[in-house]
Design a protein around this motif. Sequence first.
Motif, PDB file in Angstrom:
ATOM      1  N   TRP A  56       0.818  -1.213   0.000  1.00  0.00           N
ATOM      2  CA  TRP A  56       0.000   0.000   0.000  1.00  0.00           C
ATOM      3  C   TRP A  56       0.855   1.269   0.000  1.00  0.00           C
ATOM      4  CZ3 TRP A  56      -4.467   2.048  -1.126  1.00  0.00           C
ATOM      5  CH2 TRP A  56      -4.813   3.283  -0.582  1.00  0.00           C
ATOM      6  N   PRO A  57       1.774   1.478   0.964  1.00  0.00           N
ATOM      7  CA  PRO A  57       2.581   2.707   0.906  1.00  0.00           C
ATOM      8  C   PRO A  57       3.466   2.782  -0.322  1.00  0.00           C
ATOM      9  CG  PRO A  57       3.338   1.272   2.675  1.00  0.00           C
ATOM     10  CD  PRO A  57       2.045   0.716   2.191  1.00  0.00           C
ATOM     11  N   LEU A  58       3.956   1.637  -0.812  1.00  0.00           N
ATOM     12  CA  LEU A  58       4.764   1.657  -2.027  1.00  0.00           C
ATOM     13  C   LEU A  58       3.936   2.134  -3.217  1.00  0.00           C
ATOM     14  CD1 LEU A  58       6.745  -1.690  -1.632  1.00  0.00           C
ATOM     15  CD2 LEU A  58       7.713   0.613  -1.583  1.00  0.00           C
ATOM     16  N   SER A  59       2.710   1.645  -3.308  1.00  0.00           N
ATOM     17  CA  SER A  59       1.830   2.037  -4.403  1.00  0.00           C
ATOM     18  C   SER A  59       1.380   3.483  -4.262  1.00  0.00           C
ATOM     19  CB  SER A  59       0.613   1.102  -4.438  1.00  0.00           C
ATOM     20  OG  SER A  59      -0.343   1.555  -5.368  1.00  0.00           O
ATOM     21  N   ARG A  60       0.961   3.837  -3.053  1.00  0.00           N
ATOM     22  CA  ARG A  60       0.423   5.172  -2.812  1.00  0.00           C
ATOM     23  C   ARG A  60       1.474   6.255  -3.073  1.00  0.00           C
ATOM     24  NH1 ARG A  60      -4.674   7.281  -2.557  1.00  0.00           N
ATOM     25  NH2 ARG A  60      -4.817   8.997  -1.061  1.00  0.00           N
ATOM     26  N   SER A  61       2.702   5.986  -2.678  1.00  0.00           N
ATOM     27  CA  SER A  61       3.769   6.988  -2.837  1.00  0.00           C
ATOM     28  C   SER A  61       4.377   6.978  -4.229  1.00  0.00           C
ATOM     29  CB  SER A  61       4.875   6.736  -1.806  1.00  0.00           C
ATOM     30  OG  SER A  61       5.539   5.509  -2.072  1.00  0.00           O
ATOM     31  N   GLY A  62       4.170   5.883  -4.981  1.00  0.00           N
ATOM     32  CA  GLY A  62       4.816   5.769  -6.287  1.00  0.00           C
ATOM     33  C   GLY A  62       6.326   5.664  -6.185  1.00  0.00           C
ATOM     34  N   ALA A  63       6.800   4.983  -5.137  1.00  0.00           N
ATOM     35  CA  ALA A  63       8.251   4.864  -4.914  1.00  0.00           C
ATOM     36  C   ALA A  63       8.939   4.256  -6.141  1.00  0.00           C
ATOM     37  CB  ALA A  63       8.513   4.009  -3.678  1.00  0.00           C
ATOM     38  N   LYS A  64      10.086   4.841  -6.511  1.00  0.00           N
ATOM     39  CA  LYS A  64      10.820   4.379  -7.690  1.00  0.00           C
ATOM     40  C   LYS A  64      11.866   3.336  -7.363  1.00  0.00           C
ATOM     41  CE  LYS A  64      10.263   8.289 -10.839  1.00  0.00           C
ATOM     42  NZ  LYS A  64      10.956   9.273 -11.720  1.00  0.00           N
ATOM     43  N   ILE A  65      12.474   3.438  -6.173  1.00  0.00           N
ATOM     44  CA  ILE A  65      13.506   2.481  -5.766  1.00  0.00           C
ATOM     45  C   ILE A  65      13.173   1.993  -4.367  1.00  0.00           C
ATOM     46  CG2 ILE A  65      15.969   2.089  -5.369  1.00  0.00           C
ATOM     47  CD1 ILE A  65      16.653   4.319  -7.214  1.00  0.00           C
ATOM     48  N   LEU A  66      13.359   0.700  -4.146  1.00  0.00           N
ATOM     49  CA  LEU A  66      13.153   0.091  -2.830  1.00  0.00           C
ATOM     50  C   LEU A  66      14.458  -0.557  -2.383  1.00  0.00           C
ATOM     51  CD1 LEU A  66      11.443  -1.057  -0.448  1.00  0.00           C
ATOM     52  CD2 LEU A  66      10.886  -2.995  -1.941  1.00  0.00           C
ATOM     53  N   PHE A  67      14.864  -0.266  -1.142  1.00  0.00           N
ATOM     54  CA  PHE A  67      16.067  -0.870  -0.560  1.00  0.00           C
ATOM     55  C   PHE A  67      15.658  -1.873   0.506  1.00  0.00           C
ATOM     56  CE2 PHE A  67      17.305   3.115  -2.355  1.00  0.00           C
ATOM     57  CZ  PHE A  67      18.581   2.914  -2.860  1.00  0.00           C
ATOM     58  N   VAL A  68      16.291  -3.042   0.493  1.00  0.00           N
ATOM     59  CA  VAL A  68      15.966  -4.100   1.449  1.00  0.00           C
ATOM     60  C   VAL A  68      17.257  -4.706   1.990  1.00  0.00           C
ATOM     61  CG1 VAL A  68      13.817  -4.679   0.244  1.00  0.00           C
ATOM     62  CG2 VAL A  68      15.912  -5.940  -0.304  1.00  0.00           C
ATOM     63  N   GLU A  69      17.117  -5.419   3.103  1.00  0.00           N
ATOM     64  CA  GLU A  69      18.224  -6.238   3.606  1.00  0.00           C
ATOM     65  C   GLU A  69      17.793  -7.687   3.522  1.00  0.00           C
ATOM     66  OE1 GLU A  69      20.188  -7.241   7.847  1.00  0.00           O
ATOM     67  OE2 GLU A  69      20.423  -5.168   7.206  1.00  0.00           O
ATOM     68  N   ASP A  70      18.580  -8.502   2.851  1.00  0.00           N
ATOM     69  CA  ASP A  70      18.239  -9.911   2.700  1.00  0.00           C
ATOM     70  C   ASP A  70      18.325 -10.652   4.025  1.00  0.00           C
ATOM     71  OD1 ASP A  70      17.633 -10.016   0.032  1.00  0.00           O
ATOM     72  OD2 ASP A  70      19.677 -10.443  -0.615  1.00  0.00           O
ATOM     73  N   GLY A  71      17.282 -11.403   4.326  1.00  0.00           N
ATOM     74  CA  GLY A  71      17.330 -12.350   5.435  1.00  0.00           C
ATOM     75  C   GLY A  71      17.080 -11.796   6.807  1.00  0.00           C
ATOM     76  N   PHE A  72      16.785 -10.511   6.954  1.00  0.00           N
ATOM     77  CA  PHE A  72      16.510  -9.979   8.294  1.00  0.00           C
ATOM     78  C   PHE A  72      15.268 -10.661   8.845  1.00  0.00           C
ATOM     79  CE2 PHE A  72      14.427  -6.692  11.028  1.00  0.00           C
ATOM     80  CZ  PHE A  72      15.342  -6.763  12.069  1.00  0.00           C
ATOM     81  N   LEU A  73      15.367 -11.182  10.075  1.00  0.00           N
ATOM     82  CA  LEU A  73      14.291 -11.944  10.724  1.00  0.00           C
ATOM     83  C   LEU A  73      13.876 -13.159   9.887  1.00  0.00           C
ATOM     84  CD1 LEU A  73      12.030  -8.996  11.963  1.00  0.00           C
ATOM     85  CD2 LEU A  73      13.791 -10.223  13.250  1.00  0.00           C
ATOM     86  N   GLY A  74      14.802 -13.613   9.033  1.00  0.00           N
ATOM     87  CA  GLY A  74      14.507 -14.770   8.193  1.00  0.00           C
ATOM     88  C   GLY A  74      13.550 -14.470   7.054  1.00  0.00           C
ATOM     89  N   ILE A  75      13.401 -13.190   6.690  1.00  0.00           N
ATOM     90  CA  ILE A  75      12.403 -12.784   5.711  1.00  0.00           C
ATOM     91  C   ILE A  75      13.055 -12.479   4.368  1.00  0.00           C
ATOM     92  CG2 ILE A  75      10.692 -11.004   5.139  1.00  0.00           C
ATOM     93  CD1 ILE A  75      10.286 -10.655   8.180  1.00  0.00           C
ATOM     94  N   ASP A  76      12.422 -12.935   3.303  1.00  0.00           N
ATOM     95  CA  ASP A  76      12.811 -12.560   1.945  1.00  0.00           C
ATOM     96  C   ASP A  76      11.849 -11.470   1.507  1.00  0.00           C
ATOM     97  OD1 ASP A  76      13.249 -12.296  -0.774  1.00  0.00           O
ATOM     98  OD2 ASP A  76      13.535 -14.445  -1.127  1.00  0.00           O
ATOM     99  N   TYR A  77      12.243 -10.215   1.701  1.00  0.00           N
ATOM    100  CA  TYR A  77      11.337  -9.088   1.441  1.00  0.00           C
ATOM    101  C   TYR A  77      10.920  -8.993  -0.025  1.00  0.00           C
ATOM    102  CZ  TYR A  77      12.162  -7.514   6.221  1.00  0.00           C
ATOM    103  OH  TYR A  77      12.215  -7.447   7.590  1.00  0.00           O
ATOM    104  N   PRO A  78      11.850  -9.088  -0.995  1.00  0.00           N
ATOM    105  CA  PRO A  78      11.397  -9.033  -2.390  1.00  0.00           C
ATOM    106  C   PRO A  78      10.391 -10.129  -2.735  1.00  0.00           C
ATOM    107  CG  PRO A  78      13.765  -8.663  -2.272  1.00  0.00           C
ATOM    108  CD  PRO A  78      13.318  -9.101  -0.903  1.00  0.00           C
ATOM    109  N   ALA A  79      10.589 -11.322  -2.178  1.00  0.00           N
ATOM    110  CA  ALA A  79       9.664 -12.419  -2.479  1.00  0.00           C
ATOM    111  C   ALA A  79       8.258 -12.118  -1.982  1.00  0.00           C
ATOM    112  CB  ALA A  79      10.185 -13.718  -1.859  1.00  0.00           C
ATOM    113  N   MET A  80       8.154 -11.397  -0.846  1.00  0.00           N
ATOM    114  CA  MET A  80       6.824 -11.066  -0.329  1.00  0.00           C
ATOM    115  C   MET A  80       6.068 -10.139  -1.272  1.00  0.00           C
ATOM    116  SD  MET A  80       6.769 -10.878   3.804  1.00  0.00           S
ATOM    117  CE  MET A  80       7.843  -9.485   4.051  1.00  0.00           C
ATOM    118  N   LEU A  81       6.808  -9.428  -2.133  1.00  0.00           N
ATOM    119  CA  LEU A  81       6.165  -8.551  -3.126  1.00  0.00           C
ATOM    120  C   LEU A  81       6.022  -9.234  -4.479  1.00  0.00           C
ATOM    121  CD1 LEU A  81       7.987  -5.169  -2.382  1.00  0.00           C
ATOM    122  CD2 LEU A  81       5.642  -5.784  -1.757  1.00  0.00           C
ATOM    123  N   GLY A  82       6.545 -10.455  -4.584  1.00  0.00           N
ATOM    124  CA  GLY A  82       6.473 -11.163  -5.854  1.00  0.00           C
ATOM    125  C   GLY A  82       7.459 -10.661  -6.890  1.00  0.00           C
ATOM    126  N   VAL A  83       8.600 -10.112  -6.416  1.00  0.00           N
ATOM    127  CA  VAL A  83       9.596  -9.556  -7.339  1.00  0.00           C
ATOM    128  C   VAL A  83      10.168 -10.674  -8.212  1.00  0.00           C
ATOM    129  CG1 VAL A  83      11.849  -8.446  -7.511  1.00  0.00           C
ATOM    130  CG2 VAL A  83      10.191  -7.659  -5.803  1.00  0.00           C
TER     131      VAL A  83
END
Length: 519
Positions: free
Chosen positions: A95-122
């Motif tokens: 929702w905030p990514l869509s609402r803001s129209g963010a152009k670039i997203l920065f993530v850290e791989d594996g924090f809390l065992g989470i694959d953040y890009p995968a949760m967005l279907g990247v």
Amino acid sequence: MNELTIPELVARAANEFPDAEAVVDGDVRITYAELREQVREATGAFAGAGVEPGDRIAIWAPNGLRWIVTVLGALGAGATLVPLNTRYKGDEARWPLSRSGAKILFVEDGFLGIDYPAMLGVDGSGVPGLPALRTVVTFNGPARPGVISWDDFTAAAVSPDEADARAAAVRPETVADILFTSGTTGRPKGAVVTHEQNVLTYRAWTGRTGVRAGDRYLIVNPMFHTFGYKAGVLACVMRGATMVLQRTFDVPETLRLIEQEKITVLPGPPTVYTALLHAPGRDEHDLSSLRLAVTGAGDVPVALVRRIKDELFPQVVTAYGLTESSGTVTACSVDDDDETIATTSGRPIPDVEVAIVDGEGGPVPAGTDGRILVRGYNVMKGYLDDPEATAEAVRDGWLDTGDRGRLDERGNLTITGRTKEMFVVGGFNVYPAEVENALARHDAVAESGVVGVPDARMGEVGRAYVRLRPGRTATQEELVAHCRERLANFKVPREVVFVDDLPKTASGKIWRVKLKERL
């Protein structure tokens, strides 16, 4: 101190405190001079990536040096920060990514065992449902389909002179950040705040609380929150204090860092101090460097404040703020007495006004409960692309906080309730409508009402009152698991109470005040 933009603050800190430690992140230590160079490189990388002034960039990562460098670099390029809670699930972040129209997203791989890009279907073809999001950058992982590495991002940086020109072009009125805050509708709204608003607010905050050059400030509050980002990173850069970073609050690690790094300042919600006071083996650590605690809550027991002062920190102050007020409205000072610090949130910061009004908007006498309104340079410019919500929240320059309180004869504010029915779990705001919306997606749930209930460790936790559909069944464990799949952990109700009916207002809405009366 005449700076009114965040890039100017970074330059000033590097010039005035070049050899002072700026950031300690695990084994990595850098000075303010080194921080400026890393920020300059990041600013150049944003320019090289085609980010234009006013573009939005998002960051979905824990506290870390690269978080700081990325954010300060983006602000130097004239971009706008959109931070995301690291506990968010994919739909919450979308929702905030869509609402803001963010152009670039920065993530850290594996924090809390989470694959953040995968949760967005990247994948290699982009990010489904987010056409504006053209690049995902990982701080610590390899490049893969749909994701580039940090080294790839910085490799395309423009020259330092071009980066400096971008930073010099940032104006006080340039939008610095959009922090999304939920509301009674359950859909988060983005509060728009400028560079000047942030600088003026945290100049006042540091002046009132006493954060100063030479302090060693443990940032355990998450930097996606105003407490970690503005009262943490920006406050330290402004005063030349050292930022010692902790990714998540863990009592043994916090005690170790206090002793090893000679921490002087440790802000946090009351739960942080309660945990430290009751920590096994606390007496085995040298905590004598601690000087200042800064906390905020509706009411902190006087006994807790006195115990914090007796056993941990010589100085304790309390404060109050919300996202829509750049994070700060009032604060105590270190000179206030224990009872004032424990039972109030202090006085308005300089050049900010607080008014208490009745249901018709009229002023009430000192000591009388009413709605809290705020006016001043700290009040947001508005909600992103939502003029209707902005007009409802800000009228004639006065921000309706949605909270209730009273002012004493000295102008100290005491918080007495929350008009918006929000509750706070371990320092994080939870809005009932958002949890109720998640519960409504379960096939067995007809309707629900969520309220905060007292909890010794977290301050408050959620309790859901649920009416099931006829002929359907569900257990507490099942509904909690359902919420956990869709919501950040702090939003998940700790208890589910099944009921035959829920109290309603005259307009047919769930009457949460009546649910609270059942406690």
